[in-house]
Write an enzyme that holds these catalytic residues in place. Sequence first.
Site, PDB file in Angstrom:
ATOM      1  N   HIS A 116     -43.857  41.823 -39.488  1.00 23.79           N
ATOM      2  CA  HIS A 116     -43.532  42.282 -38.149  1.00 23.79           C
ATOM      3  C   HIS A 116     -44.659  41.937 -37.208  1.00 23.79           C
ATOM      4  CE1 HIS A 116     -42.360  44.882 -34.823  1.00 23.79           C
ATOM      5  NE2 HIS A 116     -41.159  44.794 -35.345  1.00 23.79           N
ATOM      6  N   ASP A 119     -35.094  45.690 -41.161  1.00 17.84           N
ATOM      7  CA  ASP A 119     -33.942  44.920 -41.637  1.00 17.84           C
ATOM      8  C   ASP A 119     -33.868  44.828 -43.159  1.00 17.84           C
ATOM      9  OD1 ASP A 119     -32.943  44.357 -39.129  1.00 17.84           O
ATOM     10  OD2 ASP A 119     -34.220  42.606 -38.862  1.00 17.84           O
TER      11      ASP A 119
HETATM   12  N1  CMC Z   1     -42.509  35.537 -45.340  1.00 19.87           N
HETATM   13  C1  CMC Z   1     -43.570  34.740 -45.600  1.00 19.87           C
HETATM   14  N2  CMC Z   1     -44.619  34.593 -44.780  1.00 19.87           N
HETATM   15  C2  CMC Z   1     -44.601  35.284 -43.627  1.00 19.87           C
HETATM   16  C3  CMC Z   1     -43.546  36.140 -43.298  1.00 19.87           C
HETATM   17  C4  CMC Z   1     -42.466  36.261 -44.198  1.00 19.87           C
HETATM   18  N3  CMC Z   1     -41.426  37.062 -43.931  1.00 19.87           N
HETATM   19  N4  CMC Z   1     -43.786  36.695 -42.083  1.00 19.87           N
HETATM   20  C5  CMC Z   1     -44.957  36.211 -41.685  1.00 19.87           C
HETATM   21  N5  CMC Z   1     -45.472  35.357 -42.616  1.00 19.87           N
HETATM   22  C6  CMC Z   1     -46.780  34.673 -42.587  1.00 19.87           C
HETATM   23  C7  CMC Z   1     -46.786  33.516 -41.622  1.00 19.87           C
HETATM   24  O1  CMC Z   1     -46.404  32.327 -42.263  1.00 19.87           O
HETATM   25  C8  CMC Z   1     -48.222  33.517 -41.179  1.00 19.87           C
HETATM   26  O2  CMC Z   1     -48.991  32.965 -42.210  1.00 19.87           O
HETATM   27  P1  CMC Z   1     -50.331  32.102 -41.856  1.00 19.87           P
HETATM   28  O3  CMC Z   1     -51.232  33.066 -41.160  1.00 19.87           O
HETATM   29  O4  CMC Z   1     -50.830  31.648 -43.179  1.00 19.87           O
HETATM   30  O5  CMC Z   1     -49.876  30.980 -40.978  1.00 19.87           O
HETATM   31  C9  CMC Z   1     -48.585  34.991 -41.107  1.00 19.87           C
HETATM   32  O6  CMC Z   1     -47.715  35.622 -42.059  1.00 19.87           O
HETATM   33  C10 CMC Z   1     -48.380  35.632 -39.758  1.00 19.87           C
HETATM   34  O7  CMC Z   1     -47.040  35.400 -39.340  1.00 19.87           O
HETATM   35  P2  CMC Z   1     -46.594  35.005 -37.865  1.00 19.87           P
HETATM   36  O8  CMC Z   1     -45.374  34.144 -37.949  1.00 19.87           O
HETATM   37  O9  CMC Z   1     -47.762  34.489 -37.109  1.00 19.87           O
HETATM   38  O10 CMC Z   1     -46.236  36.429 -37.318  1.00 19.87           O
HETATM   39  P3  CMC Z   1     -45.310  36.736 -36.080  1.00 19.87           P
HETATM   40  O11 CMC Z   1     -45.784  38.006 -35.530  1.00 19.87           O
HETATM   41  O12 CMC Z   1     -45.235  35.570 -35.170  1.00 19.87           O
HETATM   42  O13 CMC Z   1     -43.853  36.914 -36.726  1.00 19.87           O
HETATM   43  C11 CMC Z   1     -41.922  37.855 -37.698  1.00 19.87           C
HETATM   44  C12 CMC Z   1     -43.260  38.140 -36.992  1.00 19.87           C
HETATM   45  C13 CMC Z   1     -41.163  39.184 -37.843  1.00 19.87           C
HETATM   46  C14 CMC Z   1     -41.074  36.913 -36.830  1.00 19.87           C
HETATM   47  C15 CMC Z   1     -42.207  37.238 -39.082  1.00 19.87           C
HETATM   48  O14 CMC Z   1     -42.911  38.160 -39.893  1.00 19.87           O
HETATM   49  C16 CMC Z   1     -40.924  36.780 -39.795  1.00 19.87           C
HETATM   50  O15 CMC Z   1     -40.457  35.679 -39.567  1.00 19.87           O
HETATM   51  N6  CMC Z   1     -40.333  37.637 -40.696  1.00 19.87           N
HETATM   52  C17 CMC Z   1     -39.084  37.310 -41.331  1.00 19.87           C
HETATM   53  C18 CMC Z   1     -37.911  37.591 -40.418  1.00 19.87           C
HETATM   54  C19 CMC Z   1     -37.669  39.061 -40.208  1.00 19.87           C
HETATM   55  O16 CMC Z   1     -37.630  39.834 -41.155  1.00 19.87           O
HETATM   56  N7  CMC Z   1     -37.451  39.435 -38.947  1.00 19.87           N
HETATM   57  C20 CMC Z   1     -37.132  40.828 -38.581  1.00 19.87           C
HETATM   58  C21 CMC Z   1     -38.256  41.460 -37.818  1.00 19.87           C
HETATM   59  S1  CMC Z   1     -38.098  43.231 -37.675  1.00 19.87           S
HETATM   60  C22 CMC Z   1     -36.677  43.549 -36.792  1.00 19.87           C
HETATM   61  C23 CMC Z   1     -36.505  42.760 -35.564  1.00 19.87           C
HETATM   62  O17 CMC Z   1     -37.397  42.564 -34.772  1.00 19.87           O
HETATM   63  O18 CMC Z   1     -35.373  42.323 -35.337  1.00 19.87           O
END
Ligand code: CMC
Length: 392
Positions: A271, A328
């Site tokens: 998140h 989720d």
């Molecule tokens: N699986 C594997 N790696 C992950 C995941 C994941 N679910 N989420 C984040 N990471 C890694 C990402 O690759 C990055 O790694 P590095 O630092 O080595 O490059 C690090 O963790 C930080 O991630 P980020 O993409 O910079 O974080 P963000 O704040 O931009 O993204 C997020 C947040 C929710 C979009 C992301 O965690 C994600 O894609 N999760 C999976 C989709 C998901 O479950 N979404 C629902 C969110 S909660 C309800 C809602 O908002 O609708």
Amino acid sequence: TGYITLDTGFKNTGSTNSAITYLDGENGVLRYRGYPIEQLAEQSTFLEVAYLLIYGELPPKQELDNFVSEITRHTLIHEEMKKFYEGYPSKAHPMGVLASMISALSTFYPESQKSELHPAEVELTIIRLIAKISTIAAWSYKKSKGFPIMYPQNRLSYTENFLHMMFAQPTEEFNVNPVIANALDTLLILHADHEQNCSASTVRMAGSSHASLYAAISAGVCALWGPLHGGANQQVIEMLKQIHQADESIQKMVEKAKDKSSDFRLMGFGHRVYKNFDPRAKIIKQVCDEVLDELGIDDPLLDIAKSLEEVALSDSYFVDRKLYPNVDFYSGILYRAMNIPTEMFTVMFALGRLPGWIAQWKEMRDNKEPISRPRQIYTGPTERNYVDIENR
Ligand code: CMC
């Protein structure tokens, strides 16, 4: 033009002042208008929470009764709108249907398109949106199945009515299971707002041009649809099913999520703001156990989800990055227990999030915020001269 700071994805940029939702991601705290999410999930109802979010206070009894009865009386949609459903292909994703039907509502209420707001009209639009979204959503499911639509019934509560429109058939008596109706109410409360997330920011941004509330909400639905936001709940179940059907082992799924050469992520994990647990996920996991138990359902996907959580949380990749199950991760298992089909999961999220979107829009308009118009840092070519087509 002055100095521009760049923050793609707004990771560290506030877009507004807001008095609606408080979120402390380090400590896993979520409060609507000051009230802890745990108390609201346990003691309140979805429509009461909707009122709280939109108007800022818990309503006195008479006020709540009026609000609920107004919503109940506006659940019908214009008969002409029924025809729209005939135009969608039967495989239409219900989020696409929902976004376009909400946008279409504005054409039936042209007074909502004025730049200058009139309080009574705004009130009516808010009531109409909350009332009609559940009818629109349930009918999109009925149409996708080729089932006859069911009209709303005023004697039923908000969640009962939705379940009735989803699952009743004109040929049979239908009784809403109170365990399911209560669990649905809790899920909707947990989804009702989450400060400046992608869809709420979209609603505020679209609304900042003084586009109608219907148009702004429709934009929010579209933003929610994506798999990194609300669309994740559908993807979680698809991922768990894949493990269940033995196409992938839990360990392989986790390894794949860690592999940066693929775009794959562990759905329902991570998140932007929560760097500790997501308090909503904690509540949902518990409700999940209780509801499946009460309904006597033994869903193998719940066990898989729990094992997957355990494997991920003992892996340094997830621990170091502070990636925990989010809202989720377990919600889909509850929706399955309610017989809600997977492609409707994100629609359920939209139903829950609607009061939050409305509250965010109203706050933005009440505070007379300016049009949202970010700047950029230009990285294209410097000035060059036009070249005639024969010389390119
Ligand atoms: N699986 C594997 N790696 C992950 C995941 C994941 N679910 N989420 C984040 N990471 C890694 C990402 O690759 C990055 O790694 P590095 O630092 O080595 O490059 C690090 O963790 C930080 O991630 P980020 O993409 O910079 O974080 P963000 O704040 O931009 O993204 C997020 C947040 C929710 C979009 C992301 O965690 C994600 O894609 N999760 C999976 C989709 C998901 O479950 N979404 C629902 C969110 S909660 C309800 C809602 O908002 O609708």
